[in-house]
Design a protein around this motif. Structure first.
Motif, PDB file in Angstrom:
ATOM      1  N   GLU A  33       0.800  -1.002  -0.101  1.00  0.00           N
ATOM      2  CA  GLU A  33       0.052   0.024   0.056  1.00  0.00           C
ATOM      3  C   GLU A  33       1.077   1.112   0.019  1.00  0.00           C
ATOM      4  O   GLU A  33       1.832   1.397   0.949  1.00  0.00           O
ATOM      5  N   TYR A  34       0.550   2.146  -0.906  1.00  0.00           N
ATOM      6  CA  TYR A  34       1.379   3.374  -1.030  1.00  0.00           C
ATOM      7  C   TYR A  34       0.382   4.777  -0.943  1.00  0.00           C
ATOM      8  O   TYR A  34      -0.760   4.551  -1.440  1.00  0.00           O
ATOM      9  N   HIS A  35       1.011   5.477  -0.435  1.00  0.00           N
ATOM     10  CA  HIS A  35       0.310   7.031  -0.366  1.00  0.00           C
ATOM     11  C   HIS A  35       0.452   7.563  -1.804  1.00  0.00           C
ATOM     12  O   HIS A  35       1.658   7.850  -2.049  1.00  0.00           O
ATOM     13  N   GLN A  36      -0.585   7.936  -2.262  1.00  0.00           N
ATOM     14  CA  GLN A  36      -0.440   8.699  -3.696  1.00  0.00           C
ATOM     15  C   GLN A  36      -0.514  10.063  -3.061  1.00  0.00           C
ATOM     16  O   GLN A  36      -1.553  10.727  -2.972  1.00  0.00           O
ATOM     17  N   LEU A  37       0.451  10.941  -3.127  1.00  0.00           N
ATOM     18  CA  LEU A  37       0.671  12.283  -2.691  1.00  0.00           C
ATOM     19  C   LEU A  37      -0.037  13.196  -3.506  1.00  0.00           C
ATOM     20  O   LEU A  37      -0.610  14.191  -2.764  1.00  0.00           O
ATOM     21  N   ARG A 115       3.286  17.857  -2.622  1.00  0.00           N
ATOM     22  CA  ARG A 115       2.115  17.676  -3.518  1.00  0.00           C
ATOM     23  C   ARG A 115       1.883  18.955  -4.537  1.00  0.00           C
ATOM     24  O   ARG A 115       1.221  18.902  -5.567  1.00  0.00           O
ATOM     25  N   TRP A 122       4.749   8.350  -4.771  1.00  0.00           N
ATOM     26  CA  TRP A 122       4.109   7.333  -4.305  1.00  0.00           C
ATOM     27  C   TRP A 122       4.894   7.037  -3.241  1.00  0.00           C
ATOM     28  O   TRP A 122       6.132   6.495  -3.290  1.00  0.00           O
ATOM     29  N   ARG A 124       5.400   4.623   0.982  1.00  0.00           N
ATOM     30  CA  ARG A 124       4.851   3.499   1.823  1.00  0.00           C
ATOM     31  C   ARG A 124       4.391   4.450   2.966  1.00  0.00           C
ATOM     32  O   ARG A 124       3.522   3.999   3.747  1.00  0.00           O
ATOM     33  N   TRP A 125       5.174   5.339   3.462  1.00  0.00           N
ATOM     34  CA  TRP A 125       4.754   5.963   4.873  1.00  0.00           C
ATOM     35  C   TRP A 125       5.121   7.613   4.683  1.00  0.00           C
ATOM     36  O   TRP A 125       5.795   7.972   3.516  1.00  0.00           O
ATOM     37  N   ILE A 126       4.343   8.125   5.266  1.00  0.00           N
ATOM     38  CA  ILE A 126       4.838   9.844   5.533  1.00  0.00           C
ATOM     39  C   ILE A 126       5.410  10.205   6.928  1.00  0.00           C
ATOM     40  O   ILE A 126       4.788   9.801   7.938  1.00  0.00           O
TER      41      ILE A 126
END
Length: 212
Positions: A33-37, A115, A122, A124-126
């Motif tokens: 799962e990736y964060h799509q910024l 952003r 993309w 995994r974590w912020i």
């Protein structure tokens, strides 16, 4: 397939991760799962890889010298961890070098600024947690991400559904299969809008009747 390689890249980008993954025979999914910024962003391009030392981003600084326009910058470590491998200044370099996206198997920071870039990220974590710069790592080597091998030059497709990887030799066949799948789904959408049921279109009712 005829046409320019960049045309195939653009078509696969627009067809999207889920279609390309299914058309590839359900191969190449980076199953994490990736964060799509940047919501709604999508990208595709050949992989330029930095395998960093654990919790270290010296290799990210080094790989910028090799990064070419149109590439996806892929950043990873031996073990994924919530350590920021990229932030505003490194993304500034990636943008200046012509990267089309950055995929981070770790964390990113300076998120509000990231952003605003034309280069989507993309990750995994912020996390604000910073990396060290003491281990050189490796550049342009194959890596494992989300259970999938990613090699230098592999085509990486990214969108809201995640990430999928296609080997260069497989691109023509995957593109044709992806377009065929898209056309098939368009035809099915028309039938569904007319009131048919997917249960019948797929023949599942007949299979249930046979089973009984």
């Amino acid at each position: 397939m005829t046409g320019r390689p960049e045309d195939a890249v653009a078509e696969l980008r627009e067809l999207g991760v889920s279609t390309v993954y299914e058309a590839s025979g359900r191969q190449g999914l980076v199953d994490a799962e990736y964060h799509q910024l940047v919501p709604g962003s999508r990208a595709a391009g050949p992989a330029r890889i930095a395998l960093c030392g654990q919790n270290d981003n010296r290799a990210v600084h080094e790989v910028m010298d090799r990064l070419q326009p149109g590439e996806v910058l892929v950043l990873t470590m031996p073990e994924p961890a919530p350590v920021a491998l990229v932030g505003e200044l490194l993304l500034t370099q990636a943008a200046a070098r012509g990267a089309v996206a950055v995929l981070v198997d770790g964390a990113a920071r300076d998120i509000e600024v990231l952003r605003e870039f034309d280069v989507p990220v993309w990750c995994r974590w912020i996390r604000a947690r910073g990396a060290t710069k003491t281990e050189r790592g490796e550049i342009d080597v194959a890596v494992q991400m989300g259970g999938t091998r990613v090699a230098p030059g592999d085509l990486v497709v990214l969108d809201s559904d995640g990430v999928v990887v296609v080997g260069p030799a497989d691109v023509p066949a995957v593109l044709e299969a992806s377009k065929a799948r898209f056309d098939k789904e368009e035809a099915m959408r028309t039938r569904l809008q007319a009131g048919e049921l997917s249960y019948d279109i797929h023949g599942l009712r007949r299979e249930d009747t046979k089973a009984s």
